[in-house]
Scaffold this motif. Sequence first.
Motif, PDB file in Angstrom:
ATOM      1  N   GLY A  24      84.361  58.106  43.737  1.00  0.00           N
ATOM      2  CA  GLY A  24      83.807  56.763  43.627  1.00  0.00           C
ATOM      3  C   GLY A  24      82.908  56.409  44.796  1.00  0.00           C
ATOM      4  O   GLY A  24      82.503  57.261  45.592  1.00  0.00           O
ATOM      5  N   THR A  25      82.617  55.102  44.914  1.00  0.00           N
ATOM      6  CA  THR A  25      81.762  54.608  45.988  1.00  0.00           C
ATOM      7  C   THR A  25      82.573  54.279  47.239  1.00  0.00           C
ATOM      8  O   THR A  25      82.252  54.732  48.333  1.00  0.00           O
ATOM      9  N   GLY A  26      83.647  53.499  47.088  1.00  0.00           N
ATOM     10  CA  GLY A  26      84.457  53.114  48.238  1.00  0.00           C
ATOM     11  C   GLY A  26      85.556  54.101  48.575  1.00  0.00           C
ATOM     12  O   GLY A  26      85.757  54.482  49.722  1.00  0.00           O
ATOM     13  N   ASN A  27      86.308  54.516  47.555  1.00  0.00           N
ATOM     14  CA  ASN A  27      87.395  55.497  47.713  1.00  0.00           C
ATOM     15  C   ASN A  27      88.402  55.078  48.792  1.00  0.00           C
ATOM     16  O   ASN A  27      88.851  55.892  49.596  1.00  0.00           O
ATOM     17  N   ASP A  28      88.771  53.795  48.794  1.00  0.00           N
ATOM     18  CA  ASP A  28      89.662  53.299  49.845  1.00  0.00           C
ATOM     19  C   ASP A  28      91.057  53.895  49.744  1.00  0.00           C
ATOM     20  O   ASP A  28      91.665  54.225  50.764  1.00  0.00           O
ATOM     21  N   LEU A  29      91.588  54.042  48.552  1.00  0.00           N
ATOM     22  CA  LEU A  29      92.916  54.631  48.408  1.00  0.00           C
ATOM     23  C   LEU A  29      92.921  56.082  48.845  1.00  0.00           C
ATOM     24  O   LEU A  29      93.841  56.548  49.522  1.00  0.00           O
ATOM     25  N   ALA A  30      91.883  56.827  48.474  1.00  0.00           N
ATOM     26  CA  ALA A  30      91.775  58.228  48.890  1.00  0.00           C
ATOM     27  C   ALA A  30      91.669  58.341  50.407  1.00  0.00           C
ATOM     28  O   ALA A  30      92.188  59.288  51.010  1.00  0.00           O
ATOM     29  N   ARG A  31      91.014  57.403  51.040  1.00  0.00           N
ATOM     30  CA  ARG A  31      90.865  57.434  52.497  1.00  0.00           C
ATOM     31  C   ARG A  31      92.204  57.322  53.196  1.00  0.00           C
ATOM     32  O   ARG A  31      92.509  58.110  54.102  1.00  0.00           O
ATOM     33  N   ILE A  32      93.010  56.342  52.805  1.00  0.00           N
ATOM     34  CA  ILE A  32      94.264  56.128  53.535  1.00  0.00           C
ATOM     35  C   ILE A  32      95.296  57.213  53.212  1.00  0.00           C
ATOM     36  O   ILE A  32      96.232  57.429  53.975  1.00  0.00           O
ATOM     37  N   PHE A  78      93.570  39.713  49.421  1.00  0.00           N
ATOM     38  CA  PHE A  78      94.959  40.149  49.545  1.00  0.00           C
ATOM     39  C   PHE A  78      94.943  41.680  49.567  1.00  0.00           C
ATOM     40  O   PHE A  78      94.526  42.312  48.590  1.00  0.00           O
ATOM     41  N   ILE A  79      95.387  42.266  50.658  1.00  0.00           N
ATOM     42  CA  ILE A  79      95.244  43.710  50.835  1.00  0.00           C
ATOM     43  C   ILE A  79      96.615  44.387  50.861  1.00  0.00           C
ATOM     44  O   ILE A  79      97.572  43.898  51.461  1.00  0.00           O
ATOM     45  N   ASN A  80      96.681  45.518  50.165  1.00  0.00           N
ATOM     46  CA  ASN A  80      97.898  46.321  50.103  1.00  0.00           C
ATOM     47  C   ASN A  80      97.791  47.588  50.937  1.00  0.00           C
ATOM     48  O   ASN A  80      98.808  48.183  51.291  1.00  0.00           O
ATOM     49  N   ILE A  81      96.557  48.005  51.226  1.00  0.00           N
ATOM     50  CA  ILE A  81      96.322  49.225  51.999  1.00  0.00           C
ATOM     51  C   ILE A  81      95.376  48.915  53.155  1.00  0.00           C
ATOM     52  O   ILE A  81      94.563  47.992  53.053  1.00  0.00           O
ATOM     53  N   PRO A  82      95.448  49.661  54.245  1.00  0.00           N
ATOM     54  CA  PRO A  82      94.607  49.372  55.413  1.00  0.00           C
ATOM     55  C   PRO A  82      93.196  49.946  55.297  1.00  0.00           C
ATOM     56  O   PRO A  82      92.667  50.531  56.241  1.00  0.00           O
ATOM     57  N   SER A  83      92.583  49.781  54.143  1.00  0.00           N
ATOM     58  CA  SER A  83      91.206  50.232  53.942  1.00  0.00           C
ATOM     59  C   SER A  83      90.577  49.334  52.892  1.00  0.00           C
ATOM     60  O   SER A  83      91.119  49.165  51.793  1.00  0.00           O
TER      61      SER A  83
END
Length: 396
Positions: A158-166, A288-293
């Motif tokens: 994807g573009t952000g991939n925030d879950l993959a990052r953390i 509201f954030i669940n992950i630190p990304s």
Amino acid sequence: NCSQTRCCNCRQTFAAFYSCCCFQTCLYFLRLLQFSVAVCFCPSASVALTHFPPCRSLQCQKLGDAVCPLLVFVNPKSGGLKGRELLHSFRKLLNPHQVFDITNGGPLAGLHAFREVPRFRVLVCGGDGTVGWVLGVLETVRHKLVCREPPIGIVPLGTGNDLARILRWGPGYGGDDPHHILASVDEADEVQMDRWTILMTAIIKNVRHPELQMNNYFGLGIDAELSLDFHLAREGEPDKFTSRFHNKGVYVKVGLQKISRSRSLHKELQLQVDKQPVPLPNIEGLIFINIPSWGSGADLWGSEADGRFSRPRIDDGLLEVVGVTGVVHMGQVQSGLRCGIRIAQGSYIRLIVSKELPVQVDGEPWLQAPGHIIISALCSHRPTGRQTQDEGSTSC
């Protein structure tokens, strides 16, 4: 001869076999890396395999204790042509009937095919939206699976991939060898991650939004407005959105157009956290954030210690509530110059929305009618975190 332990075609030995309930033919699979299976066709079964309907299921007849097959979902529309290339590569390496094009019928067909398998893993090749799609369907059909909580790995397309990052799968797919990806899945550690359900009730009659599930974050206001504009631009000209670099450029362009605009979001929302009213500062966005990304790797909450709040974790049963004052503030957060405005932490959120405003869940935006929004804990799931050469553990 399907009773032999060697394939009559290539003479390879096998650790497991499946029975095709449609054609009543034994289909032998060669073990690969102790968790996945590669294609090995008996001559009498090759035609049946080639034309095996995706809606049918493979009934597991015999699997060794050490065998943990891999179920692969690929979004060929993600990552430009890289998603399509991965789909073809994995179908060559693995049995094609354990590799699914998620745009062709969604995740249900793959989960149905693996419903009798006692142990398996899932690899999702796509963006955060694709991962959330798989997790949502998995939650719906979990009670019908023998393996109710399969670990999930990610190839970030994807573009952000925030879950993959953390989870340390990286900010984006860089063209890794598919063999290396499979080895990484085999070596990955499992971690627990909270998941959340969002219930929306509109005041206007006949305006409803279904109950949603959240993995990463839920935003209202300016960040959701930017996501909505980007989404509409991509829907209008999908052929132009084939690279992460171009996508981020469009985000920047959309953000610059919003700099001069202002919105007093604190006048349009009422917030309760764990049944206690929480006053809102003068902000344009509430997240509201669940992950630190957030927003392609930015740390919206920040790392500085604060005696008012506990240190965020992805498995602590808490959501962090953060505000942003506008596009400039968001840009500073993504540049690492500032963090968001810390407002609260809690496990039960209630919002009263007085005006229509843009909202987004894990990057999927829309316009939400006035009404009530409730966010509560759904469950914990076990995604897999990728090991690195420097660290032997990937727990967050």
